[in-house]
Design a protein around this motif. Structure first.
Motif, PDB file in Angstrom:
ATOM      1  N   ASN A   1      19.542  -2.399 -14.724  1.00  0.00           N
ATOM      2  CA  ASN A   1      18.231  -2.768 -15.269  1.00  0.00           C
ATOM      3  C   ASN A   1      17.214  -2.937 -14.142  1.00  0.00           C
ATOM      4  OD1 ASN A   1      18.618  -3.377 -18.318  1.00  0.00           O
ATOM      5  ND2 ASN A   1      20.388  -4.311 -17.330  1.00  0.00           N
ATOM      6  N   VAL A   2      15.982  -2.485 -14.400  1.00  0.00           N
ATOM      7  CA  VAL A   2      14.909  -2.542 -13.404  1.00  0.00           C
ATOM      8  C   VAL A   2      13.732  -3.315 -13.988  1.00  0.00           C
ATOM      9  CG1 VAL A   2      13.233  -1.177 -12.102  1.00  0.00           C
ATOM     10  CG2 VAL A   2      15.585  -0.384 -12.295  1.00  0.00           C
ATOM     11  N   SER A   3      13.182  -4.250 -13.218  1.00  0.00           N
ATOM     12  CA  SER A   3      11.998  -5.007 -13.623  1.00  0.00           C
ATOM     13  C   SER A   3      10.731  -4.225 -13.268  1.00  0.00           C
ATOM     14  CB  SER A   3      11.974  -6.362 -12.905  1.00  0.00           C
ATOM     15  OG  SER A   3      10.704  -6.974 -13.011  1.00  0.00           O
ATOM     16  N   THR A   4       9.675  -4.439 -14.062  1.00  0.00           N
ATOM     17  CA  THR A   4       8.396  -3.781 -13.745  1.00  0.00           C
ATOM     18  C   THR A   4       7.874  -4.217 -12.383  1.00  0.00           C
ATOM     19  OG1 THR A   4       7.229  -5.543 -14.956  1.00  0.00           O
ATOM     20  CG2 THR A   4       7.702  -3.511 -16.150  1.00  0.00           C
ATOM     21  N   ARG A   5       8.244  -5.404 -11.926  1.00  0.00           N
ATOM     22  CA  ARG A   5       7.781  -5.874 -10.616  1.00  0.00           C
ATOM     23  C   ARG A   5       8.327  -5.026  -9.469  1.00  0.00           C
ATOM     24  NH1 ARG A   5       5.949 -11.495  -9.018  1.00  0.00           N
ATOM     25  NH2 ARG A   5       4.977 -12.360 -10.863  1.00  0.00           N
ATOM     26  N   GLN A   6       9.468  -4.358  -9.686  1.00  0.00           N
ATOM     27  CA  GLN A   6      10.060  -3.551  -8.622  1.00  0.00           C
ATOM     28  C   GLN A   6       9.274  -2.263  -8.370  1.00  0.00           C
ATOM     29  OE1 GLN A   6      14.225  -4.454 -10.453  1.00  0.00           O
ATOM     30  NE2 GLN A   6      14.636  -3.606  -8.432  1.00  0.00           N
ATOM     31  N   PHE A   7       8.319  -1.943  -9.263  1.00  0.00           N
ATOM     32  CA  PHE A   7       7.485  -0.759  -9.056  1.00  0.00           C
ATOM     33  C   PHE A   7       6.343  -1.020  -8.080  1.00  0.00           C
ATOM     34  CE2 PHE A   7       9.621   0.486 -12.922  1.00  0.00           C
ATOM     35  CZ  PHE A   7       9.712   1.869 -12.823  1.00  0.00           C
ATOM     36  N   GLN A   8       6.085  -2.286  -7.748  1.00  0.00           N
ATOM     37  CA  GLN A   8       4.962  -2.607  -6.881  1.00  0.00           C
ATOM     38  C   GLN A   8       5.165  -2.021  -5.484  1.00  0.00           C
ATOM     39  OE1 GLN A   8       4.503  -6.853  -6.939  1.00  0.00           O
ATOM     40  NE2 GLN A   8       4.239  -6.939  -9.152  1.00  0.00           N
ATOM     41  N   ASP A   9       4.074  -1.534  -4.910  1.00  0.00           N
ATOM     42  CA  ASP A   9       4.069  -1.010  -3.540  1.00  0.00           C
ATOM     43  C   ASP A   9       5.078   0.123  -3.352  1.00  0.00           C
ATOM     44  OD1 ASP A   9       2.220  -3.023  -2.929  1.00  0.00           O
ATOM     45  OD2 ASP A   9       3.833  -4.446  -2.526  1.00  0.00           O
ATOM     46  N   LYS A  10       5.371   0.867  -4.435  1.00  0.00           N
ATOM     47  CA  LYS A  10       6.307   2.000  -4.369  1.00  0.00           C
ATOM     48  C   LYS A  10       7.662   1.570  -3.778  1.00  0.00           C
ATOM     49  CE  LYS A  10       2.445   5.196  -3.679  1.00  0.00           C
ATOM     50  NZ  LYS A  10       1.846   6.244  -2.832  1.00  0.00           N
ATOM     51  N   ARG A  11       8.044   0.317  -4.047  1.00  0.00           N
ATOM     52  CA  ARG A  11       9.242  -0.252  -3.435  1.00  0.00           C
ATOM     53  C   ARG A  11      10.527   0.261  -4.069  1.00  0.00           C
ATOM     54  NH1 ARG A  11       9.710  -6.576  -1.757  1.00  0.00           N
ATOM     55  NH2 ARG A  11      11.904  -6.635  -1.140  1.00  0.00           N
ATOM     56  N   LEU A  12      10.461   0.659  -5.350  1.00  0.00           N
ATOM     57  CA  LEU A  12      11.677   1.016  -6.073  1.00  0.00           C
ATOM     58  C   LEU A  12      12.359   2.230  -5.451  1.00  0.00           C
ATOM     59  CD1 LEU A  12      13.570   0.477  -8.405  1.00  0.00           C
ATOM     60  CD2 LEU A  12      12.066   1.830  -9.885  1.00  0.00           C
ATOM     61  N   VAL A  13      11.591   3.244  -5.096  1.00  0.00           N
ATOM     62  CA  VAL A  13      12.184   4.449  -4.496  1.00  0.00           C
ATOM     63  C   VAL A  13      12.917   4.091  -3.199  1.00  0.00           C
ATOM     64  CG1 VAL A  13      11.666   6.671  -3.421  1.00  0.00           C
ATOM     65  CG2 VAL A  13      10.526   6.022  -5.547  1.00  0.00           C
ATOM     66  N   LYS A  14      12.281   3.257  -2.365  1.00  0.00           N
ATOM     67  CA  LYS A  14      12.920   2.856  -1.103  1.00  0.00           C
ATOM     68  C   LYS A  14      14.217   2.101  -1.363  1.00  0.00           C
ATOM     69  CE  LYS A  14       8.448   2.421   1.251  1.00  0.00           C
ATOM     70  NZ  LYS A  14       7.499   1.471   1.902  1.00  0.00           N
ATOM     71  N   SER A  15      14.207   1.210  -2.369  1.00  0.00           N
ATOM     72  CA  SER A  15      15.406   0.419  -2.681  1.00  0.00           C
ATOM     73  C   SER A  15      16.554   1.321  -3.130  1.00  0.00           C
ATOM     74  CB  SER A  15      15.092  -0.608  -3.772  1.00  0.00           C
ATOM     75  OG  SER A  15      14.064  -1.471  -3.377  1.00  0.00           O
ATOM     76  N   VAL A  16      16.240   2.300  -3.986  1.00  0.00           N
ATOM     77  CA  VAL A  16      17.277   3.210  -4.478  1.00  0.00           C
ATOM     78  C   VAL A  16      17.823   4.067  -3.341  1.00  0.00           C
ATOM     79  CG1 VAL A  16      17.706   5.185  -5.992  1.00  0.00           C
ATOM     80  CG2 VAL A  16      16.383   3.233  -6.835  1.00  0.00           C
ATOM     81  N   GLU A  17      16.938   4.619  -2.527  1.00  0.00           N
ATOM     82  CA  GLU A  17      17.388   5.442  -1.391  1.00  0.00           C
ATOM     83  C   GLU A  17      18.305   4.647  -0.474  1.00  0.00           C
ATOM     84  OE1 GLU A  17      13.615   8.528  -0.780  1.00  0.00           O
ATOM     85  OE2 GLU A  17      13.659   6.612   0.296  1.00  0.00           O
TER      86      GLU A  17
END
Length: 748
Positions: free
Chosen positions: A583-599
């Protein structure tokens, strides 16, 4: 005669023996001052002046203080105050850090905020433009530290140029030793134009200026100041407002130097006209015209000064965006209302209003749209209030209403209901319709509190309780709410410690292919193994984590821990073609952070991208913008699967479903739980299955608990499901046992 002489001698002896009536000793008060016009102005060989000094002198005359001023730089005065070398420091902004070191007056002197000015040759208009620039800052200043923290938060690195005062900040910009500089808005309004500096769009750190005393000092000095300041602020004709008016004038109130000469010239001219009227008639006309021109000029200057005074008053006590009274204007109004009610049996309600989900609007549509929304919300709230009610913007997405003269709770309830109902109709921001709501906390005076601070605190507490219950409602304060707020703060602290102390763990719920009844994936679900309270379900702490932003590091932990677990199962040959859902929170989309976290998670664990599925709730539609869309496209291009969670309960639109790169829809268990017995829900699920098939999307049904639900979904073409019928969420070791022996999974 001898008797008279003797009597006089006795009287003289008695008078000389009687103690002389000594005047009361004056109380010495050492006051630290630094240049910060118009709050304090220091000139050589003259006593300091300014708003703060006027108030000190006014109180000193009534309290018999003997005041001595200690001029120094701001940071050295702070050190002196720490050592107890001065009794008071004027014009110091309140902060939590300083409140731990010093005592502050409860009454503020004036409201203020930080602004950045630039040299005319510098291309600086917003915070990112400061990157790589030289920025003049006053040493130890609150605004200086706030700008540094703000820049760090947004990864904007600049070179500080430290000076000792605000005049030196402006001079450093003018001399081009700095490209820009941070000063407070009151000082800037009076002095920035003198050096032809340009204001930028960087406004930050609203603060209130107070008097401060050493931490261990007798609080009586500050209590005296508080008592007098409260009394002065309650009277619009008091010395406090006269001082503000005097020191915040933009144009000095003085007559033009030419006026006496014009008057004298006019008088002489009139005498001359009597003698030679026929000869000099044309000169009379000319001089009269000049006099009128000068009179018009004088009137224009007076009107200009009045407009400047009104503008500065607007800045000091009114919000620029909504034109409502600001926090300082609200405090004055509340103090006046409470003072007027003393000695009566009247009651008053204070309503603290917080706009629900404004952050989502700012993130999705931009802060410009958020500002337009706040303006329209302010207008709607104002439109339903009574004539005697007072609406202010407290800051950010918060408003406060003073509801006076209420006879019963029903009166306050009626006002709160009208406020909620005013936001039911959607608000148009450009071509976008926005549905909004608010949460309202209500505290009563004098029932709940007898002071401004406590009344405001209780209303704020009730508001947060209303927001916790889902928002779009009002709640009255009661004492147990304070206990819940303390519990919430304790929970936040404990949760941060749990992340550091490795107290978190994952349980897994299998996802089943309904036709073959085999396990095709698992959903990772967070649990907290608290040493004191045992295993805690996410419903007890996820909401708090969302509010504080802790959900971002929690989500990143779940992502990496789940990827590592699945990779370990694969290496044991237990999870071939198995997918991990996180599950992903909408807050994790801030500052394009989600892509970095997944990578980072995939790189560290070695898990293939196609084995990972991110479950995103429909709330992501509220923050949908180009950055969010680009994030989803990037993740899909990496090979990561995307599923839209809790479909049918939020804000999805068919256009988004067609445009966005989702692989899967997850039907919410609120629909699944009512089939096949409820016709409406049965039709909804049938429609969702048909829609998904038409769009080429897979479907997972959540919350399958009965054999009848399982059979209905399978017969109507639902491919996958999860729920208690097949398996509850289980620890990792039990999940491994299911993978080793698939027959252990129940199919009803």
């Amino acid at each position: 005669m001898a008797f008279r002489i003797l009597l006089q001698a006795c009287l003289i002896g008695l008078l000389s023996a009687a103690p002389a009536h000594a005047a009361p000793e004056r109380v010495p008060v050492r006051v630290g001052v630094f240049e910060n016009a118009p709050i304090v102005t220091i000139a050589p060989d003259t006593p300091p002046t300014g708003i703060a000094i006027d108030m000190i002198r006014w109180v000193a005359e009534r309290e018999n203080w003997q005041v001595s001023y200690v001029p120094d730089s701001f940071d050295r005065l702070v050190e002196r105050l720490d050592r107890g070398e001065i009794d008071l420091m004027v014009g110091i902004a309140y902060s939590d850090e300083r409140a731990a070191r010093f005592q502050f007056t409860r009454q503020s002197l004036i409201g203020n905020w930080g602004m950045v000015y630039r040299h005319a040759d510098s291309d600086i208009n917003a915070l990112p433009d400061l990157k790589g620039k030289r920025v003049a800052l006053m040493r130890s200043g609150t605004h200086s530290q706030a700008l540094l923290e703000l820049a760090t938060r947004f990864d904007v690195t600049f070179t500080p140029v430290y000076v000792d005062s605000y005049p030196e900040v402006l001079q450093a910009i003018a001399d081009q030793r700095a490209d820009a500089g941070a000063v407070n808005r009151v000082f800037a309004a009076l002095h920035a134009n003198e050096l032809n500096l340009v204001v930028t769009g960087i406004v930050f750190n609203p603060v209130f200026v107070h008097y401060a005393a050493p931490k261990q000092a007798d609080p009586a000095l500050l209590h005296t100041l508080d008592r007098h300041l409260a009394s002065l602020k309650a009277d619009p004709q008091s010395a406090y407002y006269r001082s503000l008016q005097h020191w915040l004038e933009a144009v000095p109130a003085q007559n033009p130097h030419w006026l006496p000469w014009v008057a004298a010239g006019t008088a002489g001219l009139l005498l001359l006209v009597l003698a030679v009227a026929g000869i000099l008639r044309h000169q009379v006309r000319r001089q009269t015209g000049e006099l009128r021109q000068h009179a018009d000029q004088l009137q224009s200057e007076i009107e200009q000064r009045q407009r400047a005074e009104a503008h500065l008053n607007q800045l000091a006590y009114f919000d620029v965006l909504t034109r409502l009274p600001n926090r300082e204007g609200f405090r004055i109004a509340l103090e006046e209302a409470m003072t007027g009610m003393q000695g009566t049996d009247k009651r008053m309600a204070l309503m603290f209003i917080d706009v629900d989900r404004l952050k989502n609007i700012n993130d999705g549509l931009g802060h410009g749209a958020g500002d337009l929304l706040l303006q329209q919300i302010a207008a709607r709230l104002q439109s339903v209030l009574r004539v005697n009610d007072h609406l202010s913007r407290f800051g950010g997405d918060e408003f406060v209403v003073i509801v006076s003269d209420i006879g019963a709770l029903a009166d306050a309830e009626a006002v709160a209901t009208r406020l909620l109902e005013s936001l039911i109709t959607p608000i148009d921001i450009g071509a976008t319709q926005i549905y909004t709501s608010c949460s309202i906390g209500i505290a009563l005076y004098p029932d709940d509190a007898g002071s401004v601070e406590i009344l405001l605190k209780h209303a704020d507490t009730a508001m947060y309780q209303a927001k916790e219950q889902g928002g779009n409602r009002f709640l009255f304060y009661h004492a147990k709410q304070t206990e819940r707020v303390v519990e919430r703060l304790t929970l936040d602290t404990r949760l941060r410690q749990a992340l550091e102390r490795d107290e978190l763990l994952l349980h897994y719920q299998p996802v089943i292919e309904l036709t073959s009844q085999r396990i095709v994936g698992v959903e990772a679900l967070l649990r907290w193994d608290d040493p004191e309270r045992g295993l805690i379900m996410p419903g007890a702490f996820i909401s708090a984590a969302e509010d504080t932003g802790l959900i971002v590091p929690l989500g990143e932990w779940v992502l990496e821990a789940g990827c590592a677990e699945l990779r370990a199962w694969q290496q044991r040959g237990l999870a071939e073609n198995l997918t991990l859902a996180v599950n992903v929170s909408t807050r994790q989309f801030q500052d394009k952070r989600l892509v970095k976290s997944v990578e980072q998670a995939l790189l560290r664990t070695g898990l293939a991208p196609e084995c990972l599925e991110l479950e995103i709730t429909e709330n992501v539609m509220l923050i949908m913008n180009d950055d969010v869309r680009a994030t989803l496209d990037t993740l899909r291009a990496m090979g990561v699967r995307l599923s839209l969670d809790d479909f049918g309960t939020g804000y999805s639109s068919l256009s988004y479903l067609k445009q966005l790169p989702f692989h899967t829809l997850k039907i919410d268990q609120s629909f699944v739980s009512k089939i096949p017995g409820q016709p409406d829900d049965t039709q909804i699920i049938t429609a969702i299955l048909g829609l998904a098939k038409g769009l080429g999307l897979q479907v997972v049904a959540e919350g399958i608990e009965t054999r009848a639900q399982f059979q209905f979904l399978r017969e109507h073409g639902c491919e996958f499901g999860q729920g208690y019928l097949m398996s509850r969420p289980v620890p990792a070791d039990e999940m491994i046992a299911m993978l080793v022996e698939p027959a252990r999974v129940s199919h009803g």
